[in-house]
Design a protein around this motif. Structure first.
Motif, PDB file in Angstrom:
ATOM      1  N   TYR C 561     -12.661 -16.490 -15.052  1.00 54.37           N
ATOM      2  CA  TYR C 561     -11.583 -15.580 -14.671  1.00 54.37           C
ATOM      3  C   TYR C 561     -11.348 -14.536 -15.762  1.00 54.37           C
ATOM      4  O   TYR C 561     -11.092 -13.361 -15.475  1.00 54.37           O
ATOM      5  N   GLU C 562     -11.462 -14.963 -17.003  1.00 58.48           N
ATOM      6  CA  GLU C 562     -11.305 -14.013 -18.128  1.00 58.48           C
ATOM      7  C   GLU C 562     -12.338 -12.896 -18.016  1.00 58.48           C
ATOM      8  O   GLU C 562     -12.036 -11.711 -18.166  1.00 58.48           O
ATOM      9  N   ASP C 563     -13.576 -13.326 -17.764  1.00 56.49           N
ATOM     10  CA  ASP C 563     -14.644 -12.335 -17.646  1.00 56.49           C
ATOM     11  C   ASP C 563     -14.419 -11.468 -16.408  1.00 56.49           C
ATOM     12  O   ASP C 563     -14.572 -10.235 -16.447  1.00 56.49           O
ATOM     13  N   ALA C 564     -14.079 -12.102 -15.305  1.00 58.46           N
ATOM     14  CA  ALA C 564     -13.886 -11.381 -14.043  1.00 58.46           C
ATOM     15  C   ALA C 564     -12.725 -10.400 -14.151  1.00 58.46           C
ATOM     16  O   ALA C 564     -12.780  -9.296 -13.582  1.00 58.46           O
ATOM     17  N   ALA C 565     -11.680 -10.793 -14.888  1.00 59.19           N
ATOM     18  CA  ALA C 565     -10.518  -9.895 -15.041  1.00 59.19           C
ATOM     19  C   ALA C 565     -10.940  -8.589 -15.673  1.00 59.19           C
ATOM     20  O   ALA C 565     -10.463  -7.510 -15.300  1.00 59.19           O
ATOM     21  N   GLN C 566     -11.838  -8.678 -16.626  1.00 57.33           N
ATOM     22  CA  GLN C 566     -12.350  -7.461 -17.256  1.00 57.33           C
ATOM     23  C   GLN C 566     -13.133  -6.631 -16.254  1.00 57.33           C
ATOM     24  O   GLN C 566     -12.934  -5.418 -16.123  1.00 57.33           O
ATOM     25  N   VAL C 567     -14.022  -7.281 -15.564  1.00 57.12           N
ATOM     26  CA  VAL C 567     -14.879  -6.569 -14.616  1.00 57.12           C
ATOM     27  C   VAL C 567     -14.039  -5.920 -13.507  1.00 57.12           C
ATOM     28  O   VAL C 567     -14.275  -4.775 -13.116  1.00 57.12           O
TER      29      VAL C 567
END
Lengths: 172, 274, 813
Positions: C561-567
């Protein structure tokens, strides 16, 4: 030493064997067929069951030397490619496998049973697998798997393979 | 794991017997191997040679003739016996006892004669063959001799077989062929077990014949009983003749009790048969 | 955790699912240690003692050493290490004195098994036979020879155990609750009986086997058919004073354990052989006969229970005394004693209680962990006792139990409070009773039995168990995403048939919202690569490792989710996920797929963010405490799984032969994660319980020789020995801290089965048996009021239907 010729699951072998070596140990140690297991070495537990010239036997009490000229079937010959036999699929569906150590012997015993009796009743199944110990499952799910396999045409599949045909076996 | 021995596979009786004449003392003959290899693995016997009889065609014969009766060759397996229509029809007690022996896989290898020659007091084939008057045929390079099974087994795991001999067949005479019969065997579980005590009984127009195993050092054939013999008579004779022991499997007391129970059960099941 | 999620919201957990490890076992491809061969590997054999107790006068290994192909020969004289988890008392090979029949005296490693066998036959041992002490009641007498004269010098886990040096008592576990004297004084009836059961063997289909290679710089590589790779590593490190990092334990497929492979076994011996053989790998495979005598068994128990009951049938006081005969070594047995001690009263409310449980050394093969960890043994006595007490006071046995079951608000023997989340023993008993139509026998049932000369008997029994484990037991699961968005889980909880890996896969699939076929649980365990788990025992795996798996999945999701939030240029709180990827909840077309994130996210221009997705879940038992060594007070229980069995038997009152017509087993599993695996454990354990009840048992002669060291006379159930009808049911009172509310049932299915049999047989015929096993002869003896068979283990000194002299107000006919 004795030279023995036999086929295992349709493949031909010609090897030298120590005369006092059991077929079980020869299969496992000399030929790498470790699917068949040793549970007691004394013909009590059935874990070492293979089919020798069409009969289910405890391989721990057969000499490799005696098997010269024989047709041997072990667990490794059951599945073809990614396709499991009806017996194997039924065992999988019915949770008939826990630790797995009795499984190879059990499947070969059941294969032999189906050659003799295509649609065994529950008592006949119980009688048929009585010579194979299982310490994990309590046998019930194995019995159910065998009855399930019968309904899915396990015996018919075996006959077809024995006859050398590759026709699809439809569900009963 | 077995100790070192040499394996021989004679193709004929003549070859087998001449080998035994030379090497009988250090050899053990076998067909099924289900007693022999267990004993070798346990270090109880260490033959230098094992002689496989299965290559000798005539020893596989299981045949019936009105004159002689049933002839069971040395290599006839227990499953061969129980699957034989003749045996089921004419010798139901042999069928019943054979069906109770060990496991299906073992019965595919174990032979009737192997069971007899091992001569364990709890062997499943001895008492049924005794009630049918089985005769053991011993072959050697010197010839043949024949004797009643009761004479052949002399003690716990002891027989009159000589080191140069093979029990080539057992003859089960026609005398009681067709007699109704039954086999009751006490086990510790419902699955496969040796006989903690067992009773074989047949009933024919000639009367009752009863043999008991695991209740004496050898299988015990009771004297013939007339067709009108009472249950009490047979029970009393049995209790007088058996000499059971206490061991890890059961006490002498319970064995004696179950012999009595089995005689009652068998007599009841054979009621109405001639 | 997640215990309140409704079943209708679950797509994997609670659903029928095939096992993740059946195929390779069905095809013969699964590799067990017994199948393994390594380059240069040597084969070991052990020379064992034919005596129960003897001084080793001399050992002549010269002939063995001179044999061609023999690469190492060792004796106890060469070995300065002792082994033990709870009490360090175990010799690797006998030193100076052999303590049991079958104990290892010397060992050989050779090029082939045959050479090794010949070598041990060529070793000559001179013994001075000594008088063994065989019966636990003899072992506690003042003049008894000491099995461990040096008990004082052994180190042990002081927080939990109390050995008595100078005696044969390896441990005394005490529990004192309330005031028993007052309780007895207020009782209308007092019933005191004694119950016994023999040692039995686990009989895994794969015997113990290990390969060890002691390499240069003391790098030790172990492959073992073992239940607990990390405990094996730890005990090895402690025993040999090596850093943990030097030892690598691999456990591939295991052919059954049942507790017999729970800790450390033959590995140290094999390691020493390897070390003596210049570091070549050495393999030792126990024969079936060695499995029965060299390897450990289950301790024998003599259990005395004295119960005071009020006028209205409520237990007022109970005195429980356990004599655990653990044989020659007591390491695991002391913990069995302790775990049974605090559980000894069963799922019943006992306001005033004492427990004195002793672990006693004798000169016999030693007891180790065994499925149930003491509970199968003591519930035999306890649940027989509940029936006999009910009989004595004139109450129906089920009614008596229901009156006394632990209910919310009650306290256990250790003072732990029962809540409505603990589990529902009452529901289990009632359901089991319903499933066997307890309390009625129809005319049809009677007629059918009578046709065979048999009489029907029915019984319902209760059971409980909490995991016997340190209060701080912990575990970790690591979850990794693969490039194609499948995941691989690593853990060293082992699955030797229980089906726990499948349950773990279901839980991971559930959290990731993926189908099961995208979850792989890496099967083999490797302490160099997989994270810590304490042991695969105690029915704690599903709970602790299930929780860890959920946490690992949630950790991976959080990282993703952390990575996806950035994307997605979003806040993590606004994200959700499904099988395909992570999306913005209010703009679901804004999605990044798992595949795009799996090993790091790459922007179109080549920039990378994030990284390989890994989740770590670690879970430790919470809020548990040690027990006070004087009073037994404390909070030892991770969870209590309650259960009940209903049984119907048909008994021949003439011969003692019987048929088990039906067994219905009920467990409060919290939530049944996998119905077929639940059934598999329930039935498998119940049949193992029937085995121990009907026929299993070690038999010794008066010199301590084991008379039944093989399947010839040590029988186990076959397919023909199962009940005619078997039913299983799961009650679901959610465990608050269980994964999706689940509790384990692995051991529970075996508990109390024997008592159900004994009670049902008594109900049918009046035959009262208080020892195990119940062979037809044992039932016959009880029917005829004869003394039980004396085989040194199974005889109950009180005989049948007799009372101890100090009984008050109890009569029998």
């Amino acid at each position: 030493m004795k030279t023995v010729h036999f086929t295992i699951n349709g493949e031909t072998y010609r090897r030298e064997v120590a005369e006092h070596k059991t077929l079980l140990h020869f299969l496992r140690e000399d030929l790498g067929y470790t699917g068949t297991k040793e549970g007691c070495g004394a013909g009590e537990c059935g874990a070492c069951t293979i089919i020798l010239n069409g009969k289910a036997v405890n391989s721990c009490l057969v000499l490799a030397a005696e098997a010269d000229g024989s047709v041997i079937e072990t667990i490794e010959g059951e599945a073809s490619g990614n396709t499991l036999t009806e017996i194997q699929q039924a065992f999988d569906r019915n949770h008939a496998v826990q630790c797995g150590f009795c499984t190879a012997g059990m499947v070969m015993t059941v294969k032999d049973l189906f050659r003799r009796n295509a649609h065994p009743t529950r008592p006949e199944v119980i009688e048929g697998i009585e010579g194979n110990f299982c310490r994990c499952t309590g046998y019930e799910q194995i019995i159910e798997a065998v009855l399930d396999a019968a309904e899915h045409g396990a015996a018919e599949e075996i006959s077809a393979r024995d006859a050398g045909t590759t026709k699809e076996v439809s569900d009963a | 794991m077995l100790h070192d021995f040499l394996y021989h596979d004679p193709g004929s009786m003549a070859d087998a017997l001449s080998f035994l004449r030379e090497h009988g003392e250090e050899s053990t003959v076998f067909s099924g191997g289900t007693d022999l290899f267990v004993a070798i693995r346990a270090g109880l016997t260490m033959p230098q040679h094992v002689v496989d009889l299965k290559g000798i065609d005539e020893l596989h014969s299981l045949s019936w003739s009105d004159a002689e009766g049933l002839s069971i060759g040395a290599c006839v397996t227990v499953n061969d016996l129980v699957e034989s229509a003749i045996v089921r029809e004419k010798f139901p007690v042999l069928y019943a006892a054979g069906s109770e022996l060990a496991t299906f896989q073992l019965r595919n290898r174990a032979t009737v004669i192997g069971n007899i020659v091992t001569a364990s007091p709890c062997g499943d084939m001895s008492s049924p063959l005794l009630v049918h008057g089985g005769q053991v045929v011993l072959s050697s390079a010197a010839g043949e001799r024949k004797m009643p099974l009761g004479e052949f087994i002399t003690g716990v795991k002891r027989t009159l077989i000589r080191s140069d001999e093979i029990v080539s067949r057992i003859v089960v005479p026609a005398d009681w062929a067709g007699a109704a019969g039954g086999y009751e065997k006490l086990k510790r579980i419902k699955g496969h077990d040796l006989g903690v005590v067992a009773v074989a009984m047949i009933k024919s127009s000639a009367g009752f014949r009863v043999a008991i195993s695991s209740a004496a050092p050898t299988p015990l054939l009771l004297p013939d009983f007339s067709p009108t013999a009472t249950e009490e008579e047979i029970r009393k004779t049995a209790q007088e003749m058996i000499t059971p022991i206490d061991d890890v499997r059961a006490t002498a007391e319970y064995r004696a009790y179950m012999v009595d129970v089995y005689i009652r059960r068998l007599m009841k099941s054979l009621e109405g048969n001639t | 955790m997640l215990e309140t999620v409704p079943a209708s919201n679950l797509t994997s957990v609670g659903h029928k699912t095939r096992r993740v490890d059946s195929i390779e076992k069905l095809t013969g491809e699964a590799t067990y240690v017994s199948d393994m061969v390594l380059p240069g590997m040597l084969y070991a054999r052990v020379k064992t003692s034919p005596h129960a107790r003897a001084r080793i006068v001399s050992i002549d290994t010269s002939k063995a050493e001179a044999m061609v192909g023999v690469r190492a020969v060792i004796t106890g004289h060469d070995i300065g290490y002792k082994l033990g988890l709870y009490v360090v008392d175990k010799d690797i090979l006998a030193r100076n004195e052999v303590r049991h029949f079958g104990e290892g005296v010397a060992a050989v490693a050779a090029d082939t098994l045959e050479i090794a066998q010949k070598a041990i036959e060529a070793i000559h041992v001179e013994y001075e036979e000594l008088e063994p002490v065989l019966h636990p009641k003899d072992a506690v007498k003042d003049d008894a020879p000491l099995v461990h004269p040096d008990l004082e010098s052994y180190s042990y886990m002081e927080a939990a155990f109390t050995p008595r040096p100078g005696t044969n008592i390896a441990n005394h576990t005490k529990l004192r609750k309330g005031d028993v004297e007052k309780g007895f004084a207020e009782s209308e009836w007092i019933v005191e009986r004694e119950y016994t059961n023999p040692s039995v063997q686990h009989v895994p289909m794969e015997t113990h086997v290990a390969i060890v290679q002691w390499g240069k710089n003391d790098q030790v590589h172990i492959w073992s058919s073992a239940q607990s790779p990390y405990t094996l590593r730890n005990l090895f490190a402690v025993a040999f004073e090596l850093p943990h990092r030097n030892i690598r334990v691999e456990v591939p497929y295991v052919g059954g354990g049942f507790g017999g492979k729970a800790g450390i076994g033959i590995e140290p011996l094999v390691a020493l052989l390897s070390q003596a053989a210049k570091g070549r790998p050495v393999k030792l495979t126990a024969t079936r006969e060695e499995e029965f005598s060299l390897l450990p068994c289950r301790s024998q128990l003599t259990y005395q229970i004295r119960t005071g009951i009020s006028k209205d049938g409520k237990i007022q006081a109970q005195e429980m005394t356990m004599y655990w005969d653990s044989g020659a070594y007591a390491d695991y047995a002391v913990n069995v004693t302790r775990a049974s001690g605090y559980s000894a009263g069963g799922p019943y409310e006992i306001p005033n209680a004492t427990v004195d449980a002793y672990t006693i050394y004798t000169n016999k093969p030693f007891g180790t962990a065994y499925r149930g960890f003491g509970h199968v043994e003591f519930f035999w006595g306890l649940e027989r006792h509940m029936d006999l007490v009910a009989q004595a006071i004139g109450m129906d046995p089920l009614e008596f139990r229901l009156k006394n079951t632990l209910k919310p608000g009650a306290t256990t023997l250790t003072g732990e409070k029962i809540t409505e989340h603990t589990g529902n023993i009452t529901a289990c008993l009632e359901k089991a009773a319903e499933m066997v139509d307890y309390g009625s026998v129809t005319e049809a049932e009677k007629a059918k039995a009578a046709a065979q000369g048999k009489k029907i008997g029915k019984a319902v029994v209760g059971l409980h168990k909490a995991p016997a484990m340190p209060p701080f037991t912990a575990t970790t699961v690591i979850l990794k995403m693969n490039e194609d968005a499948t995941v691989t889980a690593n853990l060293t909880l082992t699955d030797y048939g229980q089906g726990t890996y499948t349950a773990v896969a279901q839980m991971i699939a559930e959290r990731l919202r993926m189908p099961m076929d995208r979850v792989k649980v890496a099967f083999e365990s490797d302490t160099d690569r997989d994270p810590y788990d304490w042991q695969t025992v105690a029915s704690k795996g599903l709970l602790l490792s299930g929780n860890a798996a959920i946490l690992a999945a949630d950790d991976l999701i959080a990282t993703a989710y952390e990575d996806a939030a950035q994307v997605l240029r979003a806040h993590t709180r606004d994200l959700d996920h499904d099988a395909d990827g992570i999306f913005l909840r209010h703009h679901p077309e804004h999605v990044v797929s798992w595949k795009q994130l799996a090993i790091g996210y790459a922007y179109p221009n080549g920039n990378g963010i994030g990284g390989p997705l890994v989740g770590v879940g670690r879970y430790i038992a919470q809020g548990l405490t040690h027990l006070n060594k004087e009073t037994g007070e404390g909070s030892p229980a991770l969870d209590w799984t309650y259960g009940a069995h209903g049984m119907i038997v048909a008994v021949d009152p003439d011969t003692g032969e019987y048929d088990v017509l039906k067994v219905a087993s009920v467990f409060d599993a919290g939530r049944v994660i996998n119905p077929d695996a639940f059934r598999g454990q329930a039935i498998g354990g119940m049949i193992q319980g029937l085995g121990t009840a009907t026929v299993e048992g070690y038999i010794y002669d008066k010199k301590g020789h084991l008379l039944n060291p093989s399947f010839t006379d040590n029988k186990i159930p076959t397919a023909k020995d199962i009940p005619m009808e078997i039913e299983v049911f799961g009650v679901e009172t959610p465990q608050v801290d269980g994964p999706f509310g689940a509790r384990g049932i692995a051991e529970h299915s075996m508990i109390s089965v024997a008592a159900a049999l004994g009670n049902a047989i008594q109900h049918a015929t009046g035959a009262e048996v208080t020892h195990m096993p119940l062979r037809s002869e044992d039932v016959w003896r009880a029917l005829n009021r004869k003394d039980a068979v004396d085989n040194w283990i199974t005889k109950s000194p009180l005989g049948s239907c007799k009372s101890a002299p100090e009984l008050q107000k109890y009569t029998c006919d």
